[in-house]
Design an enzyme around this catalytic site. Structure first.
Site, short mmCIF file in Angstrom:
data_model
loop_
_atom_site.label_atom_id
_atom_site.label_comp_id
_atom_site.label_asym_id
_atom_site.label_seq_id
_atom_site.Cartn_x
_atom_site.Cartn_y
_atom_site.Cartn_z
N LYS A 248 0.79 -1.24 0.00
CA LYS A 248 0.00 0.00 0.00
C LYS A 248 0.82 1.29 0.00
O LYS A 248 0.30 2.35 -0.35
CB LYS A 248 -0.98 -0.01 1.16
CG LYS A 248 -2.16 -0.93 0.89
CD LYS A 248 -3.43 -0.37 1.47
CE LYS A 248 -4.65 -1.17 1.03
NZ LYS A 248 -4.60 -2.57 1.50
N GLU B 272 -10.72 -13.48 -3.70
CA GLU B 272 -11.41 -12.90 -2.55
C GLU B 272 -11.67 -13.97 -1.50
O GLU B 272 -11.71 -15.16 -1.81
CB GLU B 272 -12.80 -12.40 -2.97
CG GLU B 272 -12.80 -11.25 -3.93
CD GLU B 272 -14.22 -10.80 -4.23
OE1 GLU B 272 -14.53 -9.64 -3.93
OE2 GLU B 272 -15.04 -11.60 -4.73
C1 PLP Z 1 -5.39 -3.54 1.19
C2 PLP Z 1 -4.87 -4.91 1.10
C3 PLP Z 1 -5.38 -5.83 0.18
C4 PLP Z 1 -6.52 -5.50 -0.75
O1 PLP Z 1 -6.19 -4.48 -1.65
P1 PLP Z 1 -7.30 -3.74 -2.51
O2 PLP Z 1 -6.57 -2.74 -3.30
O3 PLP Z 1 -8.27 -3.13 -1.54
O4 PLP Z 1 -7.98 -4.79 -3.33
C5 PLP Z 1 -4.81 -7.09 0.11
N1 PLP Z 1 -3.82 -7.45 0.94
C6 PLP Z 1 -3.30 -6.60 1.85
C7 PLP Z 1 -2.19 -7.08 2.71
C8 PLP Z 1 -3.80 -5.30 1.95
O5 PLP Z 1 -3.29 -4.46 2.87
#
Ligand code: PLP
Length: 324
Positions: free
Chosen positions: A58, A209
């Protein structure tokens, strides 16, 4: 809200994001496992974003968004509501860019996460999940303090930033036949699709998912965005209720399939990572491997990319999940 196509990021935006992230985000390693290759009869390549700064991909999207603020926006700083990896990503990105950050978290969020977020220099404001509306609080604070709200996935610059992980993977390991990507609100998957379509057009991209939180799968079947109740799953990074209009537009156009896995299958994948590959992967980060291990797809003889999205899990929780 109507959607004009020029709001959607393109692969050019991913390339621009990668240039901004140079020297800021780590180029994360790609691991392999003979054991899993033998088990699946395929060649697997694990992109380790659990080893990224803040412990998840992120930072890529958060930094790409904040780095493009106007001087006016920089003065006000960035605002986010999240108790998870997005909060820490915004906090660190703001620290690197020397601007204020404010994170709105539920007052019962884990103390370790609040401490980590404050550790990056962000201010944390708490709210009561049951009696207060975080979006209302965010809007009020944003207008009072001149801060810019950055959502965790439904944002053009966030999507482009997240796409740099798979751009990097395909530069490290070209010619993948399949790519499995962890999926919550779809920022990571939609960015990955931009990169995969540009760099490996024949590669089949699969979003994964949790079974209980299959909002994207349901939305694809319905042909429009479906909103579900907050799902009960150990994959806390994928407890989203619906994809965003931007992420859904890209996913719907480009994804090959969206699969689901159970919490038991997530634990099985986390155990494999810990025991055999010696890495800590959080439940949400194990979605991609869990699907590869349990799908009916013809993976035999194929080159398969597995995106490990993050590794942030309290060790007590980790031990509890694996010990059960
Ligand atoms: C946020 C996150 C996700 C999902 O990402 P999206 O962009 O919301 O689909 C998956 N794995 C981790 C570790 C995350 O922090």
């Amino acid at each position: 809200m109507s959607l004009t196509p020029n709001l959607l990021p393109t692969y050019d935006d991913v390339v621009a994001a990668a240039a901004r992230l140079k020297g800021v985000a780590h180029q994360t390693p790609v691991l392999t496992s003979r054991t899993m290759d033998e088990q699946l009869g395929a060649q697997l390549f694990f992109k380790c974003e659990n080893l990224q700064r803040i412990g998840a991909f992120k930072l890529r999207g958060a930094y790409n968004a904040l780095a493009q603020f106007t001087p006016e926006q920089r003065k006000g700083g960035a605002l986010a509501f999240s108790s998870g990896n997005h909060a820490q990503a915004i906090a660190l990105a703001a620290q690197i860019l020397d601007m204020p950050a404010l994170i709105i978290m539920p007052e019962d969020a884990p103390a370790s996460k609040m401490a980590a977020t404050r550790g990056y220099g962000a201010q944390v404001v708490t709210y009561n999940r049951f009696t207060e509306d975080r979006e209302a609080i965010a809007c009020k604070l944003a207008s009072e303090r001149g801060m810019t709200l950055i959502p965790p996935y439904n944002h053009r610059d966030v999507i482009a930033g997240q796409g740099t992980a798979v751009k990097e993977l395909l530069e490290q390991v070209p010619d993948l036949d399949y790519l499995f990507v962890c999926l919550g609100g779809g920022g990571l998957l939609s960015g990955s699709l931009l990169s995969a379509n540009a760099l490996a057009p024949r590669c089949k991209v699969i979003g994964v998912e949790p079974e209980a939180g299959n909002d994207v799968q349901q939305s694809l079947r319905a042909g429009h965005i479906v909103k579900i109740d907050t799902p009960r799953t150990i994959a806390d990074g994928a407890q989203t209720q619906s994809p965003g209009d931007l992420t859904f537009a890209i996913i719907r156009q480009r994804v090959n399939d969206v699969l689901t896995v159970s919490d038991e299958q997530l634990v099985e994948a986390m155990r494999f990572y810990a025991e055999r590959m010696k890495i800590v992967v959080e439940p949400t980060g194990a979605l991609s491997l869990a699907a590869a291990m349990n799908s009916d797809l013809p993976l035999a003889g194929k080159r398969v990319g597995i995106v490990i999205s993050g590794g942030n899990v309290d060790l007590e929780r980790f031990a509890q999940l694996l010990g059960g």
